[in-house]
Enzyme design. Structure first.
Site, mmCIF file in Angstrom:
data_model
loop_
_atom_site.group_PDB
_atom_site.id
_atom_site.type_symbol
_atom_site.label_atom_id
_atom_site.label_comp_id
_atom_site.label_asym_id
_atom_site.label_seq_id
_atom_site.Cartn_x
_atom_site.Cartn_y
_atom_site.Cartn_z
ATOM 1 N N LYS A 334 -17.740 19.051 10.412
ATOM 2 C CA LYS A 334 -19.368 18.659 9.662
ATOM 3 C C LYS A 334 -18.948 19.503 7.917
ATOM 4 O O LYS A 334 -18.636 19.247 7.283
ATOM 5 C CB LYS A 334 -20.258 18.638 10.373
ATOM 6 C CG LYS A 334 -21.481 18.434 8.922
ATOM 7 C CD LYS A 334 -22.472 17.958 9.763
ATOM 8 C CE LYS A 334 -23.808 18.798 10.551
ATOM 9 N NZ LYS A 334 -24.406 19.897 9.688
ATOM 10 N N SER A 335 -19.504 20.928 8.580
ATOM 11 C CA SER A 335 -18.457 22.308 7.696
ATOM 12 C C SER A 335 -16.898 21.670 6.577
ATOM 13 O O SER A 335 -17.441 21.603 5.289
ATOM 14 C CB SER A 335 -18.189 23.315 8.241
ATOM 15 O OG SER A 335 -19.657 23.077 8.530
ATOM 16 N N ASP A 628 -25.445 26.722 15.153
ATOM 17 C CA ASP A 628 -25.423 25.198 15.610
ATOM 18 C C ASP A 628 -25.715 24.902 17.536
ATOM 19 O O ASP A 628 -25.981 23.632 17.460
ATOM 20 C CB ASP A 628 -24.915 24.344 14.614
ATOM 21 C CG ASP A 628 -25.067 24.570 13.342
ATOM 22 O OD1 ASP A 628 -26.095 25.189 12.343
ATOM 23 O OD2 ASP A 628 -24.028 24.238 12.498
#
Ligand code: S3P
Length: 750
Positions: A334-335, A628
């Site tokens: 995602k990053s 996360d």
């Protein structure tokens, strides 16, 4: 919407005497619905056409009719004007002397500033008992014979009360519409007219005009005979009532002219592109429009991206037990997906991205760049082609940029947009709207940015363009890659050098990717530095699988007897491998195979087999490297022998949810006791997990963590509010069930 308690069969009606002036489709349908649901004790109709009034009584639309509007409104506590918008003023003048002291006056017209003006001109002021309204419902049929009680069911009604309006009257009018099945919204009258000009009036104008143009062509018969379905759908609204639309355009002149001018300029641009063979421009407009339409369909179908706007509820149901076997690749990081779009858009030339995460968060970033004029093709099976516009090539978006659930997008955008020549506004969903933005707004202001936040430093962010930024030296008070990245991106536009020091290592994808695009970034220990004046050059980016998504399966396999799972092409950047370090310290059996470097990032295949885990004190230096992954690490801790202690993790409290508390609450639902501390949690391993219902609070990682818990639970686990799993892991259900987790998904709502 639930029927209000104060109305409906068996309870007191909201109004004693409702007068409806004008018994067309809308007035008639409202009268009929109000009568059927007993929202008013008596419904009186008035209309110029006596035949319609008689029909109204015969059809049961009204209780009685009045021979004049004056008589209809006498003694009425609710008056609804449902005449064409151009006739409002004369009706208002006629009824004014006859209105009772405690009346509520409303209308159902399609334009609202014209009604406000008519009221002001007749009454000489704006009385607090007048509340304009507009039900967004209709049909190609018209007249009282077409009136139905369910016309407003699940339709929106916009009320445009004045700021000084009577709130108890507003509440009763809202209840009346809700009682008719409508969803009631409020907004200022001028905003209503702008929104409707764009979404309803302009499309009607184009449909009328197009059909008229084609009907005038010499071969018109052929054109209509061979018209395909698309043409029929597109022009359906050209058979609407010409008189009504004539009224609407004359009444909403200003707002309509503005949007017509926009549209004709854009149409002229397309004409020119076709004339000059400018395929790039056509592709840009079409792909942007397609993306916007798809985005819009998603909004309407209520996917996670817009959970605040949709009623859709996604619930995960998990049967206890299951196996974990196989060979899978989880979706892209995602990053890196966010950053690939951002830097690709700011680069010169084309950037090709593979492995892009087609999740709601990174799609929000992609859409935002399209809104700023960047041509982006795809995503198509993880492939995206970005036609970079250079560091100074972005264009002002026409509306606020909606970033859904994504904190990363909002914080990185803040830095990037602070240095642009134009103003922007950044908004997000309910969860994002609660997250702290002062951590980026404050240092950006030190750089000279002008940023307004809502109360408590929350979104929306209003960023003023055209500011001269200057570099600063900033020591971050918290270990946050988002803050670091935000400031480095602002640094691309700031005079001098921007220097950011972090208190502990955090993910360094921004630094690596900037270097990959040929932009100089200096890194020494905990400090990164950039200067403005460089340029980014487009290239190829291979986004590896997201270790944060792989983490669910690393834990799933570790806690499940007999498990043996391979996860392919996982990013193992040293700033992201906290989860591997922590799990291994707990005794997990994870082997790193095929280690290689792809596009400046280390990648490997991870093989994980079941192993007995033991509790540990999690080293604080690992916390930012696994930030996360804690929700699922808590599940590992429950399945381990002995105590696990987490400290130094207060950042978990400001993620998509307060992940310490929400996990503790969810575990408590399953009968697992934990001790929550200010900056962490203590979990005694070996406690059984029973069946129960867990509220994920719309946090994707909480939902997925408890899905993994089911592998070791003794009963069924229900997890509510799971739509946001689509933000980071759109195919979680498919992969989870493929390896042997017994997950089914239930969806409800609109
Ligand atoms: C991210 C940084 C982390 C992480 C988030 C993604 C990033 O947030 O939790 O999911 O892409 O930079 P913080 O910077 O707030 O720790």
């Amino acid at each position: 919407m639930a029927r209000p308690e104060s109305s409906g069969a068996g309870s007191a009606p909201l109004f004693q005497r409702m007068a409806v002036i004008g018994l067309g489709l809308i007035g008639g349908s409202l009268a009929r619905a109000v009568r059927e649901k007993r929202l008013a004790a008596r419904v009186i109709g008035a209309d110029q056409r006596t035949d319609d009034l008689r029909a109204g009584v015969e059809l049961g639309v009204i209780d009685e009719w009045a021979p004049s509007v004056a008589e209809a409104v006498q003694g009425a506590d609710l008056v609804v004007i449902a005449v064409p918008v151009r006739a409002m003023e004369s009706v208002l003048a006629e009824i004014q002397p006859h209105l009772s002291g405690d009346v509520l006056l409303t209308d159902v017209g399609s334009t609202k500033t014209s009604f406000v003006q008519a009221v002001e001109s007749v009454f000489g002021c704006w009385p607090d008992w007048v509340i304009p309204g507009h039900p967004i419902a209709g049909s190609e049929k018209s007249g009282i014979t077409a009136a139905t009680a369910d016309l407003f069911e699940k339709h929106k009604v916009i009320l445009t009360p004045s700021e000084q309006g009577d709130t108890s009257k507003l509440r009763r009018l809202t209840e009346l519409w809700a009682g008719c099945g409508a969803m009631v919204l409020t907004m200022p009258a001028d905003r209503h007219d702008e929104v409707l000009a764009a979404t309803s009036h302009l499309p009607h104008l184009i449909a009328f005009s197009l059909v008229d143009t084609l009907a005038g062509e010499s071969d018109n018969l052929d054109i209509f005979r061979y018209a395909a379905g698309g043409f029929r759908d597109f022009t359906r609204i050209a058979s609407s009532d010409p008189i009504m639309w004539h009224d609407i355009f004359l009444s909403n002149r200003e707002a309509v002219l503005k949007v017509i001018d926009h549209f004709t300029a854009d149409l002229a641009g397309l004409r020119e592109a076709i004339d000059t063979g400018d395929g790039r421009k056509l592709l840009q407009v079409f792909s942007r429009a397609k993306a916007a339409r798809d985005h819009f369909s998603k909004m309407l179908s209520g996917q996670a991206y817009v959970t605040t706007m949709s009623q859709k509820q996604v619930t995960f149901k998990l049967q206890p037990g299951g196996s974990v076997q196989g060979d899978i690749r989880v979706p892209g990081d995602k990053s890196m997906s966010h950053r690939s779009i951002m830097l690709g858009a700011l680069a010169e030339g084309v950037t090709e991205v593979d492995g892009f995460l087609e999740g709601e968060d990174s799609l929000a970033t992609l859409q935002a760049f399209r809104d700023m004029g960047v041509t982006i093709e795809g995503p198509d099976n993880g492939h995206v082609r970005i036609h970079g516009v250079g560091l100074h090539g972005l264009q002002a978006p026409r509306a606020p940029l909606y970033l859904g659930n994504s904190g990363t997008a909002m914080r990185l955008f803040a830095g990037l947009l602070a240095g642009q020549a134009f103003d922007t506004e950044l908004t997000g969903d309910e969860s994002l709207s609660k997250r702290p933005m002062g951590r980026v707004a404050d240092p950006l202001r030190e750089m000279g940015a002008v940023i307004e936040t809502a109360e408590g430093g929350r979104p929306p962010l209003k960023i003023r363009g055209g500011q001269a930024l200057k570099g600063i030296t900033y020591r971050m008070p918290m270990a946050s890659a988002q803050v670091k990245s935000c400031l480095l991106l602002a640094g691309l536009y700031a005079e001098g050098e921007t220097v950011v020091t972090e208190p502990a290592p955090t993910r360094d994808h921004t630094e690596r990717m900037l270097q990959g695009f040929g932009y100089p970034v200096t890194r020494e220990g905990a400090t990164a530095r950039v200067r403005s004046g460089g340029k980014l050059t487009g290239g190829h980016i291979d986004v590896p699988a997201d270790i944060s998504s792989a983490a669910f399966f690393l834990v799933a396999a570790s806690i499940t007897p007999g498990a043996d799972l391979t996860l392919r092409h996982v990013g193992i950047n040293p700033t992201r491998v906290g989860v591997l370090n922590i799990l291994r310290q707990m005794g997990a059996d994870i082997t790193v195979e095929n280690e290689r470097e792809v596009g400046g990032e280390p990648v490997a295949d991870l093989r994980v087999r079941h192993a007995p885990l033991k509790g540990i004190a999690i080293p604080e230096d690992q916390v930012p490297l696994a930030i996360d992954e804690f929700p699922v690490l808590f599940i590992a801790a429950v399945c381990a022998e002995g105590q696990t202690v987490l400290t130094g993790a207060e950042e978990l409290r400001v993620k998509e949810s307060d992940r310490i508390q929400v996990m503790a609450d969810g575990l408590a639902e399953l009968g697992v006791k934990t001790t929550v501390t200010g900056d962490g949690i203590v979990i005694d391993g070996g406690q059984p997990m029973a069946s129960g219902t867990v509220d994920s609070h719309g946090d994707h990682r909480i939902a997925m963590a408890f899905s993994v818990a089911a592998l070791r639970a003794t009963g069924e686990i229900t997890i509510t509010d799971c739509a946001n799993v689509a933000t980071s892991f759109p195919n979680f259900r498919e992969l989870a069930t493929a390896v042997g987790i017994q997950l089914s998904v239930e969806e409800s709502g609109s």
